[in-house]
Motif scaffolding. Structure first.
Motif, PDB file in Angstrom:
ATOM      1  N   SER A 335       4.124 -14.603   2.509  1.00 12.27           N
ATOM      2  CA  SER A 335       4.377 -13.877   1.261  1.00 12.27           C
ATOM      3  C   SER A 335       5.746 -13.235   1.313  1.00 12.27           C
ATOM      4  N   GLY A 336       6.335 -13.030   0.156  1.00 11.10           N
ATOM      5  CA  GLY A 336       7.619 -12.325   0.094  1.00 11.10           C
ATOM      6  C   GLY A 336       7.417 -10.882  -0.320  1.00 11.10           C
ATOM      7  N   SER A 337       6.207 -10.373  -0.127  1.00  4.89           N
ATOM      8  CA  SER A 337       5.953  -8.996  -0.537  1.00  4.89           C
ATOM      9  C   SER A 337       6.681  -8.040   0.405  1.00  4.89           C
ATOM     10  N   ALA A 338       6.943  -6.839  -0.090  1.00  5.36           N
ATOM     11  CA  ALA A 338       7.663  -5.859   0.721  1.00  5.36           C
ATOM     12  C   ALA A 338       6.875  -5.519   1.974  1.00  5.36           C
ATOM     13  N   CYS A 339       5.562  -5.409   1.815  1.00  2.20           N
ATOM     14  CA  CYS A 339       4.717  -4.965   2.920  1.00  2.20           C
ATOM     15  C   CYS A 339       4.723  -5.942   4.090  1.00  2.20           C
ATOM     16  N   THR A 340       5.002  -7.194   3.831  1.00  3.12           N
ATOM     17  CA  THR A 340       5.001  -8.137   4.935  1.00  3.12           C
ATOM     18  C   THR A 340       6.324  -8.097   5.686  1.00  3.12           C
ATOM     19  N   SER A 341       7.347  -7.577   5.027  1.00  4.26           N
ATOM     20  CA  SER A 341       8.672  -7.609   5.651  1.00  4.26           C
ATOM     21  C   SER A 341       8.995  -6.300   6.351  1.00  4.26           C
ATOM     22  N   GLY A 342       8.200  -5.276   6.090  1.00  2.00           N
ATOM     23  CA  GLY A 342       8.495  -3.984   6.694  1.00  2.00           C
ATOM     24  C   GLY A 342       9.497  -3.188   5.891  1.00  2.00           C
ATOM     25  N   SER A 343       9.965  -3.742   4.776  1.00  2.54           N
ATOM     26  CA  SER A 343      10.863  -2.972   3.917  1.00  2.54           C
ATOM     27  C   SER A 343      10.094  -2.601   2.658  1.00  2.54           C
ATOM     28  N   LEU A 344      10.740  -1.850   1.783  1.00  2.00           N
ATOM     29  CA  LEU A 344      10.038  -1.466   0.559  1.00  2.00           C
ATOM     30  C   LEU A 344      10.329  -2.411  -0.587  1.00  2.00           C
ATOM     31  N   ASP A 345      11.366  -3.213  -0.418  1.00  2.00           N
ATOM     32  CA  ASP A 345      11.725  -4.136  -1.494  1.00  2.00           C
ATOM     33  C   ASP A 345      11.100  -5.500  -1.268  1.00  2.00           C
ATOM     34  N   PRO A 346      10.580  -6.075  -2.335  1.00  2.00           N
ATOM     35  CA  PRO A 346      10.062  -7.433  -2.174  1.00  2.00           C
ATOM     36  C   PRO A 346      11.213  -8.430  -2.008  1.00  2.00           C
ATOM     37  N   SER A 347      10.867  -9.653  -1.793  1.00  2.00           N
ATOM     38  CA  SER A 347      11.821 -10.717  -1.515  1.00  2.00           C
ATOM     39  C   SER A 347      13.055 -10.740  -2.420  1.00  2.00           C
ATOM     40  N   HIS A 348      14.225 -10.808  -1.811  1.00  2.00           N
ATOM     41  CA  HIS A 348      15.466 -10.887  -2.592  1.00  2.00           C
ATOM     42  C   HIS A 348      15.523 -12.189  -3.379  1.00  2.00           C
ATOM     43  N   VAL A 349      14.815 -13.200  -2.893  1.00  2.00           N
ATOM     44  CA  VAL A 349      14.810 -14.493  -3.595  1.00  2.00           C
ATOM     45  C   VAL A 349      14.108 -14.348  -4.941  1.00  2.00           C
ATOM     46  N   LEU A 350      12.955 -13.688  -4.929  1.00  2.00           N
ATOM     47  CA  LEU A 350      12.191 -13.511  -6.170  1.00  2.00           C
ATOM     48  C   LEU A 350      12.934 -12.610  -7.146  1.00  2.00           C
ATOM     49  N   ALA A 352      16.094 -12.375  -7.258  1.00  2.00           N
ATOM     50  CA  ALA A 352      17.255 -13.157  -7.712  1.00  2.00           C
ATOM     51  C   ALA A 352      16.895 -14.110  -8.852  1.00  2.00           C
ATOM     52  N   ILE A 353      15.672 -14.626  -8.855  1.00  2.00           N
ATOM     53  CA  ILE A 353      15.319 -15.508  -9.972  1.00  2.00           C
ATOM     54  C   ILE A 353      14.767 -14.709 -11.157  1.00  2.00           C
ATOM     55  N   GLY A 354      14.811 -13.383 -11.035  1.00  2.00           N
ATOM     56  CA  GLY A 354      14.477 -12.538 -12.179  1.00  2.00           C
ATOM     57  C   GLY A 354      13.046 -12.053 -12.235  1.00  2.00           C
ATOM     58  N   ARG A 355      12.321 -12.171 -11.121  1.00  2.00           N
ATOM     59  CA  ARG A 355      10.957 -11.633 -11.124  1.00  2.00           C
ATOM     60  C   ARG A 355      11.044 -10.123 -10.927  1.00  2.00           C
ATOM     61  N   PRO A 356      10.344  -9.349 -11.771  1.00  2.00           N
ATOM     62  CA  PRO A 356      10.341  -7.894 -11.572  1.00  2.00           C
ATOM     63  C   PRO A 356       9.595  -7.534 -10.279  1.00  2.00           C
ATOM     64  N   HIS A 357       9.875  -6.348  -9.743  1.00  2.00           N
ATOM     65  CA  HIS A 357       9.217  -5.895  -8.510  1.00  2.00           C
ATOM     66  C   HIS A 357       7.704  -6.041  -8.583  1.00  2.00           C
ATOM     67  N   GLU A 358       7.126  -5.629  -9.712  1.00  2.00           N
ATOM     68  CA  GLU A 358       5.670  -5.602  -9.866  1.00  2.00           C
ATOM     69  C   GLU A 358       5.050  -6.968  -9.585  1.00  2.00           C
ATOM     70  N   ILE A 359       5.764  -8.023 -10.031  1.00  2.00           N
ATOM     71  CA  ILE A 359       5.257  -9.386  -9.872  1.00  2.00           C
ATOM     72  C   ILE A 359       5.557  -9.886  -8.457  1.00  2.00           C
ATOM     73  N   ALA A 360       6.762  -9.555  -8.001  1.00  2.00           N
ATOM     74  CA  ALA A 360       7.223 -10.084  -6.715  1.00  2.00           C
ATOM     75  C   ALA A 360       6.354  -9.590  -5.548  1.00  2.00           C
ATOM     76  N   HIS A 361       5.721  -8.409  -5.715  1.00  2.00           N
ATOM     77  CA  HIS A 361       4.853  -7.909  -4.651  1.00  2.00           C
ATOM     78  C   HIS A 361       3.638  -8.807  -4.445  1.00  2.00           C
TER      79      HIS A 361
ATOM     80  N   ASN B  32       3.491   3.714  -7.250  1.00  2.00           N
ATOM     81  CA  ASN B  32       3.789   2.937  -8.450  1.00  2.00           C
ATOM     82  C   ASN B  32       3.881   1.466  -8.106  1.00  2.00           C
ATOM     83  N   ALA B  33       3.672   0.650  -9.128  1.00  2.00           N
ATOM     84  CA  ALA B  33       3.585  -0.795  -8.913  1.00  2.00           C
ATOM     85  C   ALA B  33       4.894  -1.362  -8.389  1.00  2.00           C
ATOM     86  N   LYS B  34       5.990  -0.681  -8.717  1.00  2.00           N
ATOM     87  CA  LYS B  34       7.292  -1.153  -8.269  1.00  2.00           C
ATOM     88  C   LYS B  34       7.391  -1.082  -6.749  1.00  2.00           C
TER      89      LYS B  34
END
Lengths: 411, 143
Positions: A335-350, A352-361, B32-34
């Motif tokens: 998964s490219g979720s933030a929780c799997t990477s140890g960071s708070l941001d989800p995948s930079h790839v997702l 980059a293609i315009g997926r909002p954070h909410e979806i990318a998680h 939050n979901a973000k």
């Protein structure tokens, strides 16, 4: 166990393993030694170099063995940057969704005065579409040669664009980009870590100046890779200390790994059409099955993607939970979720293609290999559907989406 | 070594007290979901005792396990005990969390506090505002 994480790493192929074993027991010499044992090792090293070169349409002397894709990416970019600096050219063109081995090297260069243009990889027309709902689009996750051409400036020293994306599998128009770069006289590097052994590579026809390969993505061992550099390009050395690899990469050659890689690559290339057709059929079956889950979204162009790559985001849930529950069912995914990477941001790839954070998680990557079967795919479709349902049943976000308190971002 | 302790995996696989309490006496939602984490806690309070508690969580394995454990730790306890629950207690009860997952236990503590605050507010009960740091100030979620 159903292994669907072949983009992370693959099982070593029997061909590669059999090629490697004698290098541990019989042919264990150091290729730099003068004696018979050493020269026998040197011969195996040369044969491996020839094989790798033949697989990508290169010459043996254009092949440098590295510790893997990351080192190859680093060395290629640093080489072009140093070469550019001598001519006062300190601009690089890349994309927003490269592998971190490329992006982090570029960030480092930016700190020392280079300028980098990161090309947009969102689908054409997406930025302008204000209609609301997200959807999978043609050309999503694919940069165009025209974008590259427009970004090249008189001071551009390098274009580095990946062959195929490691998360969403989209294939870039490498040959067209290569042509643009050659016309404009700019070096072109491509990170082909996900492509080698899976897609046809011909560095001459595709006018590629430098190319990175990692062995363990096509049935070879870990810790070994290749940097192809066109004849005439003098590589900057990252590791000093010896005359190995024409003085461009010190350290006693990892002969077992090199031999295993060459055997795996040769085998993958020889069976590429058959494997790709098989994987593509399974991929499309998996995509069709997962598309039946409501409020899920395929990431990246549906057809112009690696034969083994499936990537979805599901609304209302988080990726790591999905992975853990799938693992309980014996399915290995990513998964490219933030929780799997140890960071708070989800995948930079997702992103980059315009997926909002909410979806990318809520992302899930399933990548196929030659061993996967139709029965496994069907089992996986059912497993993902039940895991998504289970997690949504305990998600306050899903409750809000269903009750209308929050708006669905997908159909 | 596995990423998570057996206890975390147990509470993730078989989460206790999942669900909603209709007409709850206190409801708290944090995250939050973000950020990728949202916890929602529902409390039923009778005679100053947490007579029932349910949760819903959007988040990773440790977020779900932390919510589950936190609800277990306060169920049947006096409100004052629930108010005193710390993220450390939640993490310890789970036999520890990986360093980058500690914020999940913080979220659980905050969700319970938020639900208690809601209970106090609804019932016009006086309370010490300093006990309820707002989630917006949590550094973990700064994006």
């Amino acid at each position: 166990m159903i292994y669907l994480d072949n983009a992370a790493t693959t099982k070593i192929s029997p061909v590669a393993l059999n090629a490697m074993l004698p290098c541990f027991t019989d042919n264990y010499g150091n290729p730099s030694s003068m004696h018979t044992a050493g020269q026998k090792a040197a011969e195996a090293l040369y044969q491996a170099r020839e094989k790798v070169a033949a697989c990508i349409g290169a010459e043996p002397r254009e092949i440098t063995f590295t510790s893997g894709g990351s080192e190859a990416d680093n060395q290629a970019i640093i080489t072009a940057a140093n070469f550019g600096a001598k001519k006062g050219k300190k601009h690089i063109v890349s994309t927003a969704f490269e592998h971190h081995a490329v992006l982090h090297t570029l960030k480092k260069l930016e700190k020392s005065g280079y300028e980098v243009t990161y090309l947009d990889v969102r689908a054409p027309g997406m930025a302008e579409d204000k209609s609301g709902k997200l959807k999978n689009r043609d050309g999503e996750g694919i940069v165009t040669a025209q974008q590259v051409a427009q970004a090249i400036r008189p001071d551009t020293c390098l274009v580095t664009v990946m062959f195929a994306n490691n998360e969403i599998g989209t294939i870039q128009p490498v040959e067209e980009i290569g042509r643009v770069c050659r016309e404009k006289g700019v070096l072109f590097h491509t990170d082909a870590v996900q492509a080698a052994g899976h897609l046809p590579i011909d560095v001459k026809k595709q006018t590629i100046d430098m190319l990175s390969i990692s062995a363990h993505k096509f049935g070879g061992p870990k810790g070994i890779g290749v940097l192809y550099a066109r004849k005439g390009i003098i590589l900057s050395t990252l590791i000093e200390g010896g005359a190995q690899e024409r003085g461009k990469r010190a350290g006693t050659e990892n002969l077992p790994a090199i031999v295993g890689m060459a055997a795996a690559l040769e085998d993958s290339c020889a069976n590429m059409d058959v494997n790709a057709a098989r994987e593509r059929a399974l991929r499309d079956r998996l995509i069709a099955g997962l598309s039946r889950i409501p409020h899920g979204l395929l990431s990246g162009d549906r057809t112009n993607r690696l034969p083994g790559n499936v990537h979805f985001c599901f609304e209302g849930i988080e990726g790591e939970s999905m992975l853990l529950l799938l693992d309980d069912k014996g399915i290995c995914a990513s998964s490219g979720s933030a929780c799997t990477s140890g960071s708070l941001d989800p995948s930079h790839v997702l992103l980059a293609i315009g997926r909002p954070h909410e979806i990318a998680h809520g992302s899930l990557r399933l990548t196929l290999g030659p061993d996967n079967t139709e029965a496994e795919i069907d089992e996986t479709i059912d497993a993902v559907a039940s895991v998504v349902e289970r997690l949504r049943a305990m998600s306050p976000v899903w409750r809000d989406l269903v009750s209308g308190k929050r708006t669905f971002l997908t159909d | 070594m596995a990423l998570y302790s057996e206890k975390v995996m147990d509470h993730f696989r078989n989460p206790r007290n999942v669900g909603v309490i209709e007409g709850a006496d206190g409801v708290g939602e944090v995250g939050n979901a973000k950020c990728g984490d949202i916890m929602k806690i529902y409390l039923k309070i009778d005679d100053d005792i947490i007579s029932d508690v349910k949760f819903e969580t959007f988040g990773c394995g440790s977020a779900i396990a932390s919510s589950s454990m936190a609800t277990e730790l306060i169920k049947g306890k006096p409100v004052s005990d629930a108010l005193a629950l710390t993220n450390r207690a939640v993490a310890e009860a789970l036999d520890g969390l990986p360093a980058h997952k500690i914020h999940c236990s913080v979220l659980a503590e905050e969700a319970i506090k938020a639900a208690l605050k809601d209970y106090y507010d609804k019932n016009g009960i006086e309370y010490d505002h300093s006990l309820f740091p707002s989630c917006e100030n949590c550094e973990t979620c700064e994006l």
